[in-house]
Design an enzyme around this catalytic site. Structure first.
Site, PDB file in Angstrom:
ATOM      1  N   ASN A   1      40.734  -6.545 -12.129  1.00 42.92           N
ATOM      2  CA  ASN A   1      41.133  -6.219 -13.500  1.00 42.92           C
ATOM      3  C   ASN A   1      41.138  -7.499 -14.321  1.00 42.92           C
ATOM      4  O   ASN A   1      41.983  -8.364 -14.128  1.00 42.92           O
ATOM      5  CB  ASN A   1      42.522  -5.571 -13.477  1.00 42.92           C
TER       6      ASN A   1
ATOM      7  N   CYS B   1      44.708  -4.952 -22.727  1.00 44.90           N
ATOM      8  CA  CYS B   1      43.382  -4.684 -22.161  1.00 44.90           C
ATOM      9  C   CYS B   1      42.371  -4.160 -23.182  1.00 44.90           C
ATOM     10  O   CYS B   1      41.182  -4.461 -23.071  1.00 44.90           O
ATOM     11  CB  CYS B   1      43.506  -3.725 -20.980  1.00 44.90           C
TER      12      CYS B   1
ATOM     13  N   HIS C   1      37.620   0.585 -19.061  1.00 46.01           N
ATOM     14  CA  HIS C   1      38.355  -0.601 -18.632  1.00 46.01           C
ATOM     15  C   HIS C   1      38.445  -0.590 -17.114  1.00 46.01           C
ATOM     16  O   HIS C   1      38.838   0.414 -16.510  1.00 46.01           O
ATOM     17  CB  HIS C   1      39.748  -0.607 -19.256  1.00 46.01           C
TER      18      HIS C   1
END
Length: 331
Positions: free
Chosen positions: A284, A114, A254
């Site tokens: 996500n 990520c 994030h």
């Protein structure tokens, strides 16, 4: 002669047309909108169409970023792509994007989970500050839907597809990327991983029967990890930049889970009003989430020249990164 600073001069994002809502997921797996929203804050996510791969989505985002910066593909000195969902094992997704754009420069992928986009931004910053590059295209892109097990309600509700891009350019003026940090801890890769598909465990009949090619995650461990590393990472970057927390105008974290963002805000003692939140619309999107959130915040008129942005990401590896950016672009 003073060394140049690294400034974000262009930005662009792209999401597939298809939207997968929580109601749609309730028709696929045993779940419902209330359960998903209460645990993640996610209401919908975008899913790529057949053939809409990471390189395709990234190219769309890159073209927008180039146009915003007023930079042509031929002026690029380097292309960096943060992704864990490359089109192929080889060649790199970055090479495919280079060809699609008609650029004439080096191109490479970075696989840092990520935080891939922030990792790539730090590399771009170093090339620019060293005087080796004038314009670097940095992309965060993920085509996660093929790696999601839609029989596992604990993970299938979380992930979506998308891309975000930024042009990092050399400027003599102060500001831009002020400071950053990178972190990693590979002691427990199984907290967030795809067990099969690499050299350690190639995909065979047994792996397919056990669905080991899909992403698996220990949600509570990820939550614990993200909330523990956040404050030290932010403090390290603030110290490097000679700044304080109160000077930060926006936090772009994030977009993994709204509960994680809220927990980090509490730990930092920062009001949620300073947190940019897009997880409800996109889910996500791993390495794409921060550049996508940045583009949305700019489009909404929230980010202006002179403001300071704290970027923070965490994910598979385990890896994490934080960065302080003093925004100088006209929006």
């Amino acid at each position: 002669m003073s060394l140049p600073s690294s400034h974000i001069t262009g930005w662009g994002s792209y999401v597939p047309e298809r939207i997968l809502t929580n109601a749609d997921l309730a028709d696929i797996v045993e779940t419902n909108d209330e359960w998903i929203v209460s645990r993640s804050g996610i209401r919908e996510r975008h899913i790529a169409a057949p053939g809409e791969t990471s390189s395709v989505m990234a190219t769309h985002a890159a073209r927008k970023a180039l146009a915003q910066a007023g930079v042509t593909a031929s002026e690029l000195n380097l292309i960096l792509v943060g992704t864990c969902t490359a089109d192929y094992r080889t060649p790199s997704t970055a090479c495919l994007i280079q060809h699609a754009l008609g650029a004439r420069c080096g191109a490479l992928d970075l696989q840092a989970g990520c935080p891939g986009f922030l990792y790539a931004l730090t590399v771009a910053d170093q090339f620019v500050r060293a005087g080796s590059c004038r314009h670097v295209l940095v992309i965060g892109v993920e085509h996660l839907s093929p790696y999601v097990d839609y029989t596992d309600r604990s993970t299938c509700v979380l992930f979506g597809d998308g891309a975000g891009a930024a042009i990092v350019s050399a400027r003599e003026e102060p500001g831009g990327i002020r400071a950053w940090m990178l972190g990693s801890d590979g002691a427990q890769p199984d907290i967030l991983w795809a067990p099969a598909g690499g050299g350690a465990r190639p995909i065979g009949h047994e792996e397919l029967d056990q669905r080991l090619q899909y992403v698996r995650m220990q949600g509570q461990e990820v939550f614990k990890f993200a909330t523990l590393i956040a404050a030290p990472a932010v403090e390290e970057v603030l110290q490097k930049a000679g700044a304080c927390l109160e000077e930060i105008d926006w936090f772009l974290l994030h977009q993994a889970n709204l509960r994680i963002i809220e927990a980090i805000a509490r730990r930092l003692k920062v009001p949620m009003e300073k947190m940019v939140v897009t997880v409800d619309r996109y889910g996500n999107t791993s390495a794409a989430s921060i550049p996508m959130a940045l583009c949305d915040a700019i489009a909404e008129g929230r980010i202006h020249a002179g403001q300071r942005l704290m970027l923070l990401s965490f994910g598979a590896g385990l890896t994490w990164s934080a960065m302080l950016v003093e925004w100088t672009a006209r929006t």
